[in-house]
Scaffold this motif. Sequence first.
Motif, PDB file in Angstrom:
ATOM      1  N   LEU A  50     -31.449  16.396  15.358  1.00 30.34           N
ATOM      2  CA  LEU A  50     -32.003  15.098  15.720  1.00 30.34           C
ATOM      3  C   LEU A  50     -33.352  14.955  15.031  1.00 30.34           C
ATOM      4  O   LEU A  50     -34.241  15.777  15.227  1.00 30.34           O
ATOM      5  CB  LEU A  50     -32.197  14.974  17.231  1.00 30.34           C
ATOM      6  CG  LEU A  50     -32.905  13.691  17.689  1.00 30.34           C
ATOM      7  CD1 LEU A  50     -32.081  12.455  17.336  1.00 30.34           C
ATOM      8  CD2 LEU A  50     -33.198  13.742  19.181  1.00 30.34           C
ATOM      9  N   ASP A  51     -33.483  13.930  14.218  1.00 23.88           N
ATOM     10  CA  ASP A  51     -34.743  13.590  13.548  1.00 23.88           C
ATOM     11  C   ASP A  51     -35.443  12.572  14.453  1.00 23.88           C
ATOM     12  O   ASP A  51     -35.155  11.383  14.413  1.00 23.88           O
ATOM     13  CB  ASP A  51     -34.439  13.015  12.163  1.00 23.88           C
ATOM     14  CG  ASP A  51     -35.674  12.776  11.307  1.00 23.88           C
ATOM     15  OD1 ASP A  51     -36.798  12.874  11.826  1.00 23.88           O
ATOM     16  OD2 ASP A  51     -35.491  12.457  10.118  1.00 23.88           O
ATOM     17  N   GLU A  58     -37.341  10.873   5.613  1.00 22.16           N
ATOM     18  CA  GLU A  58     -37.820  11.992   4.779  1.00 22.16           C
ATOM     19  C   GLU A  58     -37.266  13.327   5.254  1.00 22.16           C
ATOM     20  O   GLU A  58     -36.817  14.141   4.447  1.00 22.16           O
ATOM     21  CB  GLU A  58     -39.359  12.065   4.774  1.00 22.16           C
ATOM     22  CG  GLU A  58     -40.052  10.861   4.221  1.00 22.16           C
ATOM     23  CD  GLU A  58     -40.298   9.768   5.250  1.00 22.16           C
ATOM     24  OE1 GLU A  58     -40.812   8.714   4.858  1.00 22.16           O
ATOM     25  OE2 GLU A  58     -39.971   9.954   6.446  1.00 22.16           O
ATOM     26  N   VAL A  59     -37.299  13.567   6.561  1.00 20.68           N
ATOM     27  CA  VAL A  59     -36.800  14.832   7.109  1.00 20.68           C
ATOM     28  C   VAL A  59     -35.283  14.890   7.001  1.00 20.68           C
ATOM     29  O   VAL A  59     -34.717  15.872   6.527  1.00 20.68           O
ATOM     30  CB  VAL A  59     -37.271  15.026   8.573  1.00 20.68           C
ATOM     31  CG1 VAL A  59     -36.534  16.180   9.239  1.00 20.68           C
ATOM     32  CG2 VAL A  59     -38.783  15.255   8.619  1.00 20.68           C
ATOM     33  N   SER A  60     -34.623  13.849   7.443  1.00 19.02           N
ATOM     34  CA  SER A  60     -33.150  13.842   7.439  1.00 19.02           C
ATOM     35  C   SER A  60     -32.569  14.092   6.060  1.00 19.02           C
ATOM     36  O   SER A  60     -31.564  14.800   5.922  1.00 19.02           O
ATOM     37  CB  SER A  60     -32.631  12.495   7.962  1.00 19.02           C
ATOM     38  OG  SER A  60     -32.909  12.360   9.332  1.00 19.02           O
ATOM     39  N   ASN A  61     -33.169  13.529   5.034  1.00 20.21           N
ATOM     40  CA  ASN A  61     -32.649  13.698   3.680  1.00 20.21           C
ATOM     41  C   ASN A  61     -32.730  15.137   3.190  1.00 20.21           C
ATOM     42  O   ASN A  61     -32.052  15.500   2.242  1.00 20.21           O
ATOM     43  CB  ASN A  61     -33.345  12.744   2.713  1.00 20.21           C
ATOM     44  CG  ASN A  61     -32.818  11.339   2.843  1.00 20.21           C
ATOM     45  OD1 ASN A  61     -31.663  11.123   3.190  1.00 20.21           O
ATOM     46  ND2 ASN A  61     -33.677  10.361   2.593  1.00 20.21           N
ATOM     47  N   CYS A  66     -26.150  19.095   6.848  1.00 21.50           N
ATOM     48  CA  CYS A  66     -26.043  19.181   8.303  1.00 21.50           C
ATOM     49  C   CYS A  66     -25.629  17.837   8.888  1.00 21.50           C
ATOM     50  O   CYS A  66     -25.637  16.817   8.217  1.00 21.50           O
ATOM     51  CB  CYS A  66     -27.395  19.571   8.901  1.00 21.50           C
ATOM     52  SG  CYS A  66     -27.981  21.191   8.404  1.00 21.50           S
ATOM     53  N   SER A  67     -25.280  17.867  10.160  1.00 22.42           N
ATOM     54  CA  SER A  67     -25.032  16.641  10.904  1.00 22.42           C
ATOM     55  C   SER A  67     -26.389  16.175  11.444  1.00 22.42           C
ATOM     56  O   SER A  67     -27.003  16.881  12.244  1.00 22.42           O
ATOM     57  CB  SER A  67     -24.069  16.932  12.054  1.00 22.42           C
ATOM     58  OG  SER A  67     -23.952  15.803  12.887  1.00 22.42           O
ATOM     59  N   VAL A  68     -26.850  15.023  10.983  1.00 28.20           N
ATOM     60  CA  VAL A  68     -28.188  14.541  11.340  1.00 28.20           C
ATOM     61  C   VAL A  68     -28.096  13.129  11.902  1.00 28.20           C
ATOM     62  O   VAL A  68     -27.341  12.294  11.402  1.00 28.20           O
ATOM     63  CB  VAL A  68     -29.134  14.532  10.119  1.00 28.20           C
ATOM     64  CG1 VAL A  68     -30.536  14.116  10.524  1.00 28.20           C
ATOM     65  CG2 VAL A  68     -29.165  15.886   9.437  1.00 28.20           C
ATOM     66  N   GLU A  69     -28.886  12.897  12.930  1.00 27.21           N
ATOM     67  CA  GLU A  69     -29.002  11.572  13.534  1.00 27.21           C
ATOM     68  C   GLU A  69     -30.488  11.302  13.745  1.00 27.21           C
ATOM     69  O   GLU A  69     -31.263  12.229  13.952  1.00 27.21           O
ATOM     70  CB  GLU A  69     -28.265  11.580  14.876  1.00 27.21           C
ATOM     71  CG  GLU A  69     -28.127  10.239  15.529  1.00 27.21           C
ATOM     72  CD  GLU A  69     -27.189  10.307  16.724  1.00 27.21           C
ATOM     73  OE1 GLU A  69     -26.367   9.406  16.847  1.00 27.21           O
ATOM     74  OE2 GLU A  69     -27.284  11.265  17.530  1.00 27.21           O
TER      75      GLU A  69
END
Length: 173
Positions: A50-51, A58-61, A66-69
């Motif tokens: 979880l971002d 910036e973080v998610s990219n 990974c699986s990111v939301e």
Amino acid sequence: MDAIINEYKKHGVDGFYKLHSQDYENPHKSNIENLLTEAKTEWNINGNILDLCCGSGEVSNMFSECSVEGIDPYTKGLYEKNTGNSCIPMTFKDIVQNGIGKRYDFVICSYAMHLCEKSMLPMLLYRIGEVSNNLVIITPHKKPDCNGNFFREIKRMKKERTSIVWYRSNMVN
């Protein structure tokens, strides 16, 4: 644009993001990427992420494998456009009142946790601890210090004025 802190003072956080929700870019992006690249490998940050206060992504990219939301009340459209990931438009107050609901291996909050009202921080940390055993905070400050009843510091790195801190939950979940 003036320094973000001055813009926050001038317009308030809500006002700033009303003006810049579609063109926001974190001015500390290179510091964030440098620290997170090192921490990602050394700390084995992976899985379902979880971002929190995800901004423009910036973080998610950095976690495309990974699986990111994301969660951000201001930049949902920009985040989704930049990352292709979904974003939940929740504020700290929303999280405190309603919780997050879904479980994550890591919650990462970059350049935002220090904006949480001090009186609300313990309950916010409790809510994060309900959904994840791992909280990573990237901050230009010594605050917030999340050591306490819900989290304890595990590791820390610092480059220039930016720190990245890994906290582990004290909660049984």
